[in-house]
Design a protein around this motif. Structure first.
Motif, PDB file in Angstrom:
ATOM      1  N   ASP A 111       0.926  -1.379   0.050  1.00 19.10           N
ATOM      2  CA  ASP A 111      -0.013   0.167  -0.116  1.00 19.10           C
ATOM      3  C   ASP A 111       0.799   1.239  -0.019  1.00 19.10           C
ATOM      4  O   ASP A 111       0.517   2.201   0.370  1.00 19.10           O
ATOM      5  N   GLN A 112       2.036   1.259  -0.371  1.00 17.85           N
ATOM      6  CA  GLN A 112       2.829   2.434  -0.508  1.00 17.85           C
ATOM      7  C   GLN A 112       2.451   3.003  -1.997  1.00 17.85           C
ATOM      8  O   GLN A 112       2.166   2.412  -3.009  1.00 17.85           O
ATOM      9  N   LYS A 113       2.169   4.325  -2.011  1.00 15.78           N
ATOM     10  CA  LYS A 113       1.458   5.298  -3.005  1.00 15.78           C
ATOM     11  C   LYS A 113       2.349   5.970  -3.624  1.00 15.78           C
ATOM     12  O   LYS A 113       3.257   6.862  -3.286  1.00 15.78           O
ATOM     13  N   SER A 114       2.370   5.746  -4.943  1.00 16.35           N
ATOM     14  CA  SER A 114       3.010   6.818  -5.888  1.00 16.35           C
ATOM     15  C   SER A 114       1.915   7.581  -6.660  1.00 16.35           C
ATOM     16  O   SER A 114       0.655   7.180  -6.731  1.00 16.35           O
ATOM     17  N   THR A 115       2.171   8.969  -6.979  1.00 19.25           N
ATOM     18  CA  THR A 115       1.290   9.614  -7.342  1.00 19.25           C
ATOM     19  C   THR A 115       1.701  10.225  -9.095  1.00 19.25           C
ATOM     20  O   THR A 115       2.854  10.674  -9.169  1.00 19.25           O
ATOM     21  N   VAL A 116       0.750  10.198  -9.972  1.00 20.71           N
ATOM     22  CA  VAL A 116       0.966  10.625 -11.310  1.00 20.71           C
ATOM     23  C   VAL A 116       0.086  11.824 -11.579  1.00 20.71           C
ATOM     24  O   VAL A 116      -1.183  11.571 -11.382  1.00 20.71           O
ATOM     25  N   LEU A 117       0.507  12.988 -11.830  1.00 19.99           N
ATOM     26  CA  LEU A 117      -0.205  14.121 -12.336  1.00 19.99           C
ATOM     27  C   LEU A 117      -0.174  14.327 -13.979  1.00 19.99           C
ATOM     28  O   LEU A 117       1.192  14.162 -14.488  1.00 19.99           O
ATOM     29  N   ALA A 118      -1.125  14.209 -14.745  1.00 16.15           N
ATOM     30  CA  ALA A 118      -1.061  14.730 -16.154  1.00 16.15           C
ATOM     31  C   ALA A 118      -2.197  15.733 -16.590  1.00 16.15           C
ATOM     32  O   ALA A 118      -3.312  15.739 -15.960  1.00 16.15           O
ATOM     33  N   ASP A 119      -1.895  16.637 -17.614  1.00 15.12           N
ATOM     34  CA  ASP A 119      -2.826  17.432 -18.136  1.00 15.12           C
ATOM     35  C   ASP A 119      -4.115  16.695 -19.033  1.00 15.12           C
ATOM     36  O   ASP A 119      -4.960  17.423 -18.987  1.00 15.12           O
ATOM     37  N   TYR A 120      -3.838  15.712 -19.303  1.00  8.99           N
ATOM     38  CA  TYR A 120      -4.763  14.881 -20.109  1.00  8.99           C
ATOM     39  C   TYR A 120      -4.685  13.417 -20.176  1.00  8.99           C
ATOM     40  O   TYR A 120      -3.369  12.998 -19.927  1.00  8.99           O
ATOM     41  N   ALA A 121      -5.692  12.662 -20.395  1.00  4.99           N
ATOM     42  CA  ALA A 121      -5.421  11.236 -20.325  1.00  4.99           C
ATOM     43  C   ALA A 121      -6.371  10.514 -21.284  1.00  4.99           C
ATOM     44  O   ALA A 121      -7.521  10.895 -21.279  1.00  4.99           O
ATOM     45  N   ILE A 122      -6.247   9.349 -21.596  1.00  2.00           N
ATOM     46  CA  ILE A 122      -7.119   8.521 -22.120  1.00  2.00           C
ATOM     47  C   ILE A 122      -6.941   6.944 -21.401  1.00  2.00           C
ATOM     48  O   ILE A 122      -5.875   6.452 -21.313  1.00  2.00           O
ATOM     49  N   VAL A 123      -7.812   6.435 -21.089  1.00  2.00           N
ATOM     50  CA  VAL A 123      -8.103   5.142 -20.617  1.00  2.00           C
ATOM     51  C   VAL A 123      -8.694   4.216 -21.827  1.00  2.00           C
ATOM     52  O   VAL A 123      -9.893   4.263 -22.142  1.00  2.00           O
ATOM     53  N   TYR A 124      -7.887   3.162 -22.208  1.00  2.00           N
ATOM     54  CA  TYR A 124      -8.420   2.259 -23.285  1.00  2.00           C
ATOM     55  C   TYR A 124      -9.005   0.840 -22.632  1.00  2.00           C
ATOM     56  O   TYR A 124      -8.301   0.262 -21.797  1.00  2.00           O
ATOM     57  N   ASP A 125     -10.206   0.701 -22.680  1.00  2.00           N
ATOM     58  CA  ASP A 125     -10.889  -0.399 -22.162  1.00  2.00           C
ATOM     59  C   ASP A 125     -10.510  -1.755 -22.240  1.00  2.00           C
ATOM     60  O   ASP A 125     -10.088  -2.666 -21.519  1.00  2.00           O
ATOM     61  N   LYS A 126     -10.136  -2.064 -23.544  1.00  2.00           N
ATOM     62  CA  LYS A 126      -9.814  -3.412 -24.070  1.00  2.00           C
ATOM     63  C   LYS A 126      -8.224  -3.638 -23.566  1.00  2.00           C
ATOM     64  O   LYS A 126      -7.960  -4.848 -23.181  1.00  2.00           O
ATOM     65  N   THR A 127      -7.570  -2.897 -23.784  1.00  2.00           N
ATOM     66  CA  THR A 127      -5.953  -3.080 -23.294  1.00  2.00           C
ATOM     67  C   THR A 127      -5.715  -2.944 -22.011  1.00  2.00           C
ATOM     68  O   THR A 127      -4.964  -3.386 -21.389  1.00  2.00           O
ATOM     69  N   GLY A 128      -6.562  -1.944 -21.367  1.00  2.00           N
ATOM     70  CA  GLY A 128      -6.159  -1.846 -19.673  1.00  2.00           C
ATOM     71  C   GLY A 128      -5.141  -0.794 -19.599  1.00  2.00           C
ATOM     72  O   GLY A 128      -4.438  -0.531 -18.635  1.00  2.00           O
ATOM     73  N   LEU A 129      -4.789  -0.103 -20.891  1.00  2.00           N
ATOM     74  CA  LEU A 129      -3.645   0.912 -20.786  1.00  2.00           C
ATOM     75  C   LEU A 129      -4.322   2.406 -20.589  1.00  2.00           C
ATOM     76  O   LEU A 129      -5.351   2.720 -21.103  1.00  2.00           O
ATOM     77  N   ILE A 130      -3.491   3.172 -19.689  1.00  2.00           N
ATOM     78  CA  ILE A 130      -3.726   4.573 -19.245  1.00  2.00           C
ATOM     79  C   ILE A 130      -2.622   5.380 -19.901  1.00  2.00           C
ATOM     80  O   ILE A 130      -1.567   5.307 -19.694  1.00  2.00           O
ATOM     81  N   ASP A 131      -3.024   6.088 -21.122  1.00  2.00           N
ATOM     82  CA  ASP A 131      -2.200   6.897 -21.827  1.00  2.00           C
ATOM     83  C   ASP A 131      -2.204   8.426 -21.373  1.00  2.00           C
ATOM     84  O   ASP A 131      -3.180   9.074 -21.388  1.00  2.00           O
ATOM     85  N   MET A 132      -1.281   8.881 -20.539  1.00  2.00           N
ATOM     86  CA  MET A 132      -1.264  10.154 -19.809  1.00  2.00           C
ATOM     87  C   MET A 132      -0.099  11.130 -20.579  1.00  2.00           C
ATOM     88  O   MET A 132       0.787  10.863 -21.022  1.00  2.00           O
ATOM     89  N   GLN A 133      -0.758  12.457 -20.779  1.00  2.00           N
ATOM     90  CA  GLN A 133       0.084  13.278 -21.684  1.00  2.00           C
ATOM     91  C   GLN A 133       0.056  14.689 -21.143  1.00  2.00           C
ATOM     92  O   GLN A 133      -0.916  14.990 -20.211  1.00  2.00           O
ATOM     93  N   GLY A 134       1.057  15.608 -21.494  1.00  2.00           N
ATOM     94  CA  GLY A 134       1.132  16.766 -21.101  1.00  2.00           C
ATOM     95  C   GLY A 134       1.647  16.986 -19.612  1.00  2.00           C
ATOM     96  O   GLY A 134       0.915  16.866 -18.605  1.00  2.00           O
ATOM     97  N   ASN A 135       2.590  17.542 -19.462  1.00  2.00           N
ATOM     98  CA  ASN A 135       3.369  18.100 -18.091  1.00  2.00           C
ATOM     99  C   ASN A 135       3.112  17.012 -17.018  1.00  2.00           C
ATOM    100  O   ASN A 135       2.752  17.015 -16.001  1.00  2.00           O
ATOM    101  N   VAL A 136       3.501  15.453 -17.507  1.00  2.00           N
ATOM    102  CA  VAL A 136       3.259  14.780 -16.539  1.00  2.00           C
ATOM    103  C   VAL A 136       4.514  14.361 -15.494  1.00  2.00           C
ATOM    104  O   VAL A 136       5.761  14.588 -15.955  1.00  2.00           O
ATOM    105  N   VAL A 137       4.048  14.203 -14.240  1.00  2.00           N
ATOM    106  CA  VAL A 137       5.154  14.273 -13.007  1.00  2.00           C
ATOM    107  C   VAL A 137       4.475  13.232 -11.957  1.00  2.00           C
ATOM    108  O   VAL A 137       3.594  12.883 -11.889  1.00  2.00           O
ATOM    109  N   LEU A 138       5.574  12.265 -12.071  1.00  2.94           N
ATOM    110  CA  LEU A 138       5.056  10.885 -11.161  1.00  2.94           C
ATOM    111  C   LEU A 138       6.380  11.096 -10.022  1.00  2.94           C
ATOM    112  O   LEU A 138       7.188  11.269 -10.240  1.00  2.94           O
ATOM    113  N   ALA A 139       5.536  11.055  -8.859  1.00  2.00           N
ATOM    114  CA  ALA A 139       6.291  11.102  -7.535  1.00  2.00           C
ATOM    115  C   ALA A 139       5.897   9.667  -6.788  1.00  2.00           C
ATOM    116  O   ALA A 139       4.973   9.457  -6.550  1.00  2.00           O
TER     117      ALA A 139
END
Length: 184
Positions: free
Chosen positions: A93-121
Protein backbone atom coordinates in the motif's frame (compact mmCIF):
# COMPACT_ATOMS: atom_id res chain seq x y z
CA UNK A 1 -65.94 -18.47 -55.49
CA UNK A 2 -64.66 -21.88 -56.26
CA UNK A 3 -62.57 -24.12 -54.07
CA UNK A 4 -59.63 -23.66 -56.42
CA UNK A 5 -59.81 -19.83 -56.14
CA UNK A 6 -59.89 -19.96 -52.34
CA UNK A 7 -56.83 -22.20 -52.34
CA UNK A 8 -54.92 -19.79 -54.63
CA UNK A 9 -55.82 -16.80 -52.42
CA UNK A 10 -54.61 -18.67 -49.30
CA UNK A 11 -51.32 -19.50 -51.02
CA UNK A 12 -50.83 -15.87 -52.11
CA UNK A 13 -51.55 -14.50 -48.63
CA UNK A 14 -49.21 -17.07 -47.06
CA UNK A 15 -46.47 -16.26 -49.58
CA UNK A 16 -46.80 -12.50 -48.89
CA UNK A 17 -46.75 -13.02 -45.12
CA UNK A 18 -43.67 -15.27 -45.30
CA UNK A 19 -41.91 -12.79 -47.62
CA UNK A 20 -42.64 -9.90 -45.28
CA UNK A 21 -41.56 -11.90 -42.24
CA UNK A 22 -38.16 -12.82 -43.69
CA UNK A 23 -37.52 -9.42 -45.27
CA UNK A 24 -37.80 -7.58 -41.95
CA UNK A 25 -34.58 -7.25 -39.98
CA UNK A 26 -33.86 -6.08 -36.51
CA UNK A 27 -33.09 -2.37 -36.50
CA UNK A 28 -32.64 -2.22 -32.74
CA UNK A 29 -28.93 -1.28 -32.99
CA UNK A 30 -29.78 1.44 -35.53
CA UNK A 31 -32.55 2.77 -33.31
CA UNK A 32 -30.16 2.94 -30.33
CA UNK A 33 -27.75 5.04 -32.39
CA UNK A 34 -30.32 7.65 -33.41
CA UNK A 35 -29.15 11.02 -32.19
CA UNK A 36 -25.71 9.73 -31.18
CA UNK A 37 -22.80 10.49 -33.46
CA UNK A 38 -19.87 8.09 -33.24
CA UNK A 39 -17.61 11.14 -32.98
CA UNK A 40 -19.39 12.37 -29.88
CA UNK A 41 -19.13 10.83 -26.40
CA UNK A 42 -22.03 8.68 -25.30
CA UNK A 43 -21.76 10.20 -21.83
CA UNK A 44 -20.07 12.94 -19.82
CA UNK A 45 -19.28 12.65 -16.12
CA UNK A 46 -17.83 15.14 -13.67
CA UNK A 47 -15.81 14.73 -10.46
CA UNK A 48 -14.61 11.22 -11.28
CA UNK A 49 -13.17 8.88 -8.64
CA UNK A 50 -12.38 5.49 -10.27
CA UNK A 51 -10.81 2.69 -8.25
CA UNK A 52 -9.07 -0.25 -9.90
CA UNK A 53 -8.81 -3.44 -7.87
CA UNK A 54 -7.06 -6.78 -8.18
CA UNK A 55 -8.24 -9.60 -5.92
CA UNK A 56 -9.91 -7.08 -3.61
CA UNK A 57 -6.80 -4.89 -3.30
CA UNK A 58 -6.92 -1.33 -4.66
CA UNK A 59 -4.10 -1.05 -7.20
CA UNK A 60 -4.94 2.38 -8.62
CA UNK A 61 -7.24 5.33 -7.98
CA UNK A 62 -7.92 7.81 -10.80
CA UNK A 63 -9.37 11.24 -10.02
CA UNK A 64 -10.46 13.78 -12.64
CA UNK A 65 -12.77 16.76 -12.95
CA UNK A 66 -14.29 15.46 -16.21
CA UNK A 67 -14.60 12.20 -18.16
CA UNK A 68 -15.92 11.68 -21.69
CA UNK A 69 -17.24 8.16 -22.33
CA UNK A 70 -16.61 6.80 -25.83
CA UNK A 71 -17.79 3.25 -25.17
CA UNK A 72 -19.96 3.62 -28.31
CA UNK A 73 -16.83 3.16 -30.44
CA UNK A 74 -15.51 -0.15 -31.68
CA UNK A 75 -12.29 0.40 -29.68
CA UNK A 76 -13.88 1.85 -26.53
CA UNK A 77 -12.10 4.43 -24.38
CA UNK A 78 -12.62 7.13 -21.76
CA UNK A 79 -11.05 10.55 -22.24
CA UNK A 80 -10.03 12.92 -19.45
CA UNK A 81 -9.60 16.31 -21.17
CA UNK A 82 -9.05 18.31 -17.97
CA UNK A 83 -6.28 16.13 -16.57
CA UNK A 84 -5.99 13.42 -13.95
CA UNK A 85 -4.42 12.53 -10.66
CA UNK A 86 -3.55 8.84 -10.56
CA UNK A 87 -2.56 7.10 -7.33
CA UNK A 88 -0.74 3.78 -7.74
CA UNK A 89 -0.50 1.33 -4.84
CA UNK A 90 1.96 -1.55 -4.49
CA UNK A 91 1.37 -4.70 -2.40
CA UNK A 92 2.46 -2.86 0.77
CA UNK A 93 0.00 0.00 0.00
CA UNK A 94 2.89 2.39 -0.70
CA UNK A 95 1.45 5.18 -2.85
CA UNK A 96 2.96 6.80 -5.93
CA UNK A 97 1.24 9.80 -7.54
CA UNK A 98 1.01 10.71 -11.22
CA UNK A 99 -0.29 14.07 -12.45
CA UNK A 100 -1.07 14.76 -16.13
CA UNK A 101 -2.87 17.45 -18.13
CA UNK A 102 -4.74 14.90 -20.25
CA UNK A 103 -5.38 11.14 -20.28
CA UNK A 104 -7.13 8.34 -22.13
CA UNK A 105 -8.04 4.96 -20.64
CA UNK A 106 -8.42 2.16 -23.20
CA UNK A 107 -10.92 -0.44 -21.99
CA UNK A 108 -9.75 -3.44 -24.04
CA UNK A 109 -6.03 -3.10 -23.37
CA UNK A 110 -6.12 -1.71 -19.83
CA UNK A 111 -3.64 1.04 -20.80
CA UNK A 112 -3.77 4.56 -19.43
CA UNK A 113 -2.10 7.09 -21.74
CA UNK A 114 -1.18 10.23 -19.77
CA UNK A 115 0.02 13.31 -21.66
CA UNK A 116 1.16 16.86 -21.00
CA UNK A 117 3.34 17.88 -18.04
CA UNK A 118 3.37 14.38 -16.59
CA UNK A 119 4.92 14.25 -13.12
CA UNK A 120 5.28 11.01 -11.22
CA UNK A 121 6.30 11.11 -7.55
CA UNK A 122 7.09 7.64 -6.24
CA UNK A 123 6.62 6.35 -2.70
CA UNK A 124 10.42 6.21 -2.48
CA UNK A 125 10.68 9.97 -3.26
CA UNK A 126 11.91 9.46 -6.83
CA UNK A 127 10.40 11.85 -9.40
CA UNK A 128 9.87 11.44 -13.13
CA UNK A 129 9.07 14.30 -15.55
CA UNK A 130 7.81 13.46 -19.05
CA UNK A 131 5.48 14.67 -21.80
CA UNK A 132 3.82 11.24 -22.03
CA UNK A 133 3.66 8.20 -19.78
CA UNK A 134 1.74 4.93 -20.13
CA UNK A 135 0.49 2.79 -17.28
CA UNK A 136 -0.35 -0.86 -17.97
CA UNK A 137 -2.92 -1.73 -15.32
CA UNK A 138 -2.66 -5.50 -15.84
CA UNK A 139 1.14 -5.65 -15.53
CA UNK A 140 1.34 -2.69 -13.11
CA UNK A 141 4.06 -1.25 -15.33
CA UNK A 142 4.95 2.36 -16.31
CA UNK A 143 6.71 3.21 -19.56
CA UNK A 144 7.38 5.81 -22.24
CA UNK A 145 9.60 6.26 -25.28
CA UNK A 146 9.64 10.06 -24.93
CA UNK A 147 12.24 12.38 -23.36
CA UNK A 148 12.35 12.15 -19.56
CA UNK A 149 14.06 13.58 -16.52
CA UNK A 150 14.30 11.16 -13.61
CA UNK A 151 15.38 12.30 -10.15
CA UNK A 152 16.48 9.47 -7.93
CA UNK A 153 18.44 10.07 -4.76
CA UNK A 154 21.02 12.76 -5.58
CA UNK A 155 21.07 11.90 -9.30
CA UNK A 156 19.19 13.71 -12.03
CA UNK A 157 19.10 11.53 -15.17
CA UNK A 158 18.10 12.98 -18.54
CA UNK A 159 17.32 10.68 -21.42
CA UNK A 160 14.80 9.04 -23.72
CA UNK A 161 12.52 6.22 -22.65
CA UNK A 162 11.62 4.94 -19.21
CA UNK A 163 10.48 1.60 -17.76
CA UNK A 164 9.46 0.79 -14.22
CA UNK A 165 7.30 -1.38 -12.04
CA UNK A 166 5.01 0.48 -9.60
CA UNK A 167 7.46 -0.22 -6.74
CA UNK A 168 10.28 1.54 -8.64
CA UNK A 169 12.56 -1.43 -7.94
CA UNK A 170 13.20 -1.82 -11.69
CA UNK A 171 13.10 1.87 -12.70
CA UNK A 172 15.43 2.81 -15.52
CA UNK A 173 15.96 5.49 -18.13
CA UNK A 174 16.53 3.56 -21.37
CA UNK A 175 18.79 5.92 -23.34
CA UNK A 176 20.73 8.18 -20.99
CA UNK A 177 21.80 11.59 -22.32
CA UNK A 178 23.45 12.69 -19.09
CA UNK A 179 23.55 12.31 -15.32
CA UNK A 180 23.95 15.18 -12.89
CA UNK A 181 24.80 14.33 -9.29
CA UNK A 182 23.76 17.05 -6.85
CA UNK A 183 25.71 17.89 -3.70
CA UNK A 184 23.95 17.25 -0.44
Amino acid sequence: MGEHSKHIIKLMVTACAVTMFFSCKSNFEDVKKIGVSENEPIGVAEHINLKYTDSGRVTANLLSPKMLDYSNREFAFNEFPNGITLYLFDEQDQKSTVLADYAIVYDKTGLIDMQGNVVLASATKDTLYADQLFYDQKKEWLFTNQKVTFKTGRDRINGTGFDSDVKFKQAQVLEIDGIITLDE
